[in-house]
Write an enzyme that holds these catalytic residues in place. Structure first.
Site, PDB file in Angstrom:
ATOM      1  N   LYS A 225       2.730  -8.901   3.179  1.00 12.34           N
ATOM      2  CA  LYS A 225       2.231  -9.096   1.814  1.00 12.34           C
ATOM      3  C   LYS A 225       2.794 -10.354   1.145  1.00 12.34           C
ATOM      4  CE  LYS A 225       0.198  -4.836   0.816  1.00 12.34           C
ATOM      5  NZ  LYS A 225       0.813  -3.818   1.688  1.00 12.34           N
TER       6      LYS A 225
ATOM      7  N   GLU B  49      -0.942  -5.379  -9.281  1.00  9.58           N
ATOM      8  CA  GLU B  49      -1.021  -3.932  -9.121  1.00  9.58           C
ATOM      9  C   GLU B  49      -0.213  -3.570  -7.885  1.00  9.58           C
ATOM     10  OE1 GLU B  49      -3.049  -5.998  -7.704  1.00  9.58           O
ATOM     11  OE2 GLU B  49      -3.007  -5.202  -5.676  1.00  9.58           O
TER      12      GLU B  49
ATOM     13  N   SER C 230       2.520  -5.074  10.980  1.00 10.18           N
ATOM     14  CA  SER C 230       2.392  -5.589   9.610  1.00 10.18           C
ATOM     15  C   SER C 230       3.650  -5.446   8.763  1.00 10.18           C
ATOM     16  CB  SER C 230       1.225  -4.901   8.906  1.00 10.18           C
ATOM     17  OG  SER C 230       1.386  -3.491   8.930  1.00 10.18           O
TER      18      SER C 230
HETATM   19  C1  LIG Z   1       0.122  -2.778   2.270  1.00  7.34           C
HETATM   20  C2  LIG Z   1       0.371  -2.651   3.724  1.00  7.34           C
HETATM   21  C3  LIG Z   1      -0.687  -2.498   4.642  1.00  7.34           C
HETATM   22  C4  LIG Z   1      -2.112  -2.322   4.237  1.00  7.34           C
HETATM   23  O1  LIG Z   1      -2.672  -3.377   3.518  1.00  7.34           O
HETATM   24  P1  LIG Z   1      -3.726  -4.370   4.143  1.00  7.34           P
HETATM   25  O2  LIG Z   1      -4.213  -5.152   2.991  1.00  7.34           O
HETATM   26  O3  LIG Z   1      -4.798  -3.541   4.783  1.00  7.34           O
HETATM   27  O4  LIG Z   1      -3.022  -5.186   5.147  1.00  7.34           O
HETATM   28  C5  LIG Z   1      -0.381  -2.448   5.988  1.00  7.34           C
HETATM   29  N1  LIG Z   1       0.886  -2.539   6.432  1.00  7.34           N
HETATM   30  C6  LIG Z   1       1.928  -2.689   5.579  1.00  7.34           C
HETATM   31  C7  LIG Z   1       3.300  -2.778   6.141  1.00  7.34           C
HETATM   32  C8  LIG Z   1       1.702  -2.753   4.205  1.00  7.34           C
HETATM   33  O5  LIG Z   1       2.747  -2.891   3.374  1.00  7.34           O
END
Ligand SMILES: *Cc1c(COP(=O)(O)O)cnc(C)c1O
Length: 403
Positions: A98, A120, A386
């Site tokens: 993010k 948000e 992610s």
């Molecule tokens: C917020 C988040 C997501 C999901 O958000 P996307 O916009 O779909 O990427 C996925 N993995 C992590 C670690 C997150 O913090």
């Protein structure tokens, strides 16, 4: 009209109306139109400006720690019968992808002369990233967060507070992410010139789905170069979890023109396939408008948006980015679902075999990749990791520890 896939590759999509094929657009009150047009103008100018790109590049490397590594996962691969590579967004500053988008938009806010930033947050990951980026650049930051989430995610509220952000609990509606986005948009409408809305995923009205994709595509660009250098070629499949879809579109986009690379998005199957039991927007949703964009949604027969439970708070959003809706419709990417239990199990497996604790969101991608490996033995798999899972330890403990 452009062939849809070619349109995505050569930049014809989104078009001047913000459409990705039939999806996307700008379904907002007249009061926001001017602000969105102004944002688009500044974003388009900044992204081709050498000085802005150099500034962003320095923040990505010196503050976030990019490029993040591409890690071979040999023990997982042995168990799965595959060659597995992990793109390590868990090692980015603040522990998830993010931050790539947050610092990019915060730099843009500064360039546009914004006096303050609003954002948000659901689970708090984007709120923390936005608060960190605003602290770094000296921008006042207000984060809207559902009152239910404020309660559930106390450590992230504390982190935002320490970084000087003001966290505003939202009691309206379902008191979670959906209500928080409504409130942030309302704040922005009241001062569209002085306030910058820092949106956290590839959703919302144009230009956000495009802008967020541009900020997150660094994931796929790095991964593509790294896997060619380290593995000697492209992956057979790239796998990512899909909430709003920002980490997935960031990983996928640079591979769109590589016909040999399959793209696999993994959504939260939650507790089951019934309405109100999952957050599988692309796999099981229907077309409609939410938060200013036409895409796929979880809604009932009357068009009421429905609650989307998942063990991973970051995947719990009833909409999805319009570019994913198009990739799904033209068949360039495939979207599958993974339930809560499978995600917890995949998290445990990765942690035990690789010494890497992924976020529960990312664990959905691992579970989806494992499923794909079973159907396609002996292939090279790229997984978007992610984020890191430290934030999920409480949930895991309540769930039997993931072992
Ligand atoms: C917020 C988040 C997501 C999901 O958000 P996307 O916009 O779909 O990427 C996925 N993995 C992590 C670690 C997150 O913090």
């Amino acid at each position: 009209m452009a062939d849809d896939l070619q349109g995505l590759i050569d930049g014809a999509w989104p078009d001047e109306r913000g459409r990705f094929g039939e999806f996307g657009g700008r379904f907002v009150p007249e009061t926001l139109m001017g602000a969105l047009q102004r944002l688009e103008h500044h974003a388009r100018t900044a992204l081709v400006d050498d000085a802005f790109r150099a500034l962003l590049g320095r923040e990505l490397s010196e503050w976030i720690g990019r490029p993040t590594p591409l890690t071979p996962a040999a023990r997982l691969g042995e168990v799965w019968g595959a060659e597995v590579w992990l793109k390590r967004e868990d090692l980015a500053h603040t522990g998830a992808h993010k931050i790539n988008n947050a610092i990019g938009q915060a730099l843009l806010a500064k360039r546009m002369g914004a006096r303050r930033v609003v954002a948000e947050t659901g689970a708090g990951q984007h709120g923390v990233a936005a608060a960190a980026a605003c602290a770094r650049l000296g921008l006042p930051c207000t984060v809207y967060m559902g009152a239910v989430d404020v309660e559930r995610q106390a450590p992230n509220v504390q982190r935002m507070d320490l970084m000087g952000a003001k966290v505003v609990p939202v009691h309206a509606g379902d008191a979670t992410l959906r209500a928080a986005i409504d409130e942030a948009l309302r704040d922005w409408v009241s001062d569209p010139e002085g306030t910058f809305y820092l949106l956290g995923s590839a959703v919302g009205p144009h230009p956000y789905p495009w802008l967020v994709r541009e900020m997150q595509s660094v994931i796929g660009r790095e991964a593509r170069a790294q896997i060619r250098a380290q593995a000697g070629g492209l992956p057979d499949v790239a796998v990512a979890c899909v909430g709003g879809g920002s980490n997935a579109i960031g990983l996928f986009h640079p591979f769109l023109g590589d016909a040999s690379v399959r793209l696999l998005g993994v959504e939260a199957g939650g507790r089951g396939s019934g309405l109100g039991e999952h957050a599988a927007t692309v796999a099981w949703g229907t077309p409609g408008v939410l938060h200013g964009t036409f895409s796929l949604l979880i809604q009932d027969a009357d068009g009421q948006v429905i609650e989307t439970p998942s063990i991973s708070a970051g995947l719990d959003y009833p909409g999805v980015g319009p570019e994913h809706a198009l990739l799904h419709r033209i068949g360039r990417a495939r979207y599958i679902t993974v339930g809560d239990e499978e995600a917890v199990e995949a998290l445990g497996e990765c942690t035990r075999l690789e010494g890497i604790l992924p976020a529960l969101e990312s664990a959905h991608a691992f579970a989806g990749a494992r499923q794909w490996a079973r159907e396609n033995p002996g292939k090279r798999i790229l997984i978007g990791c992610s984020g890191r899972g430290d934030k999920d330890l409480g949930i895991l403990a309540a769930h039997g520890g993931g072992r």
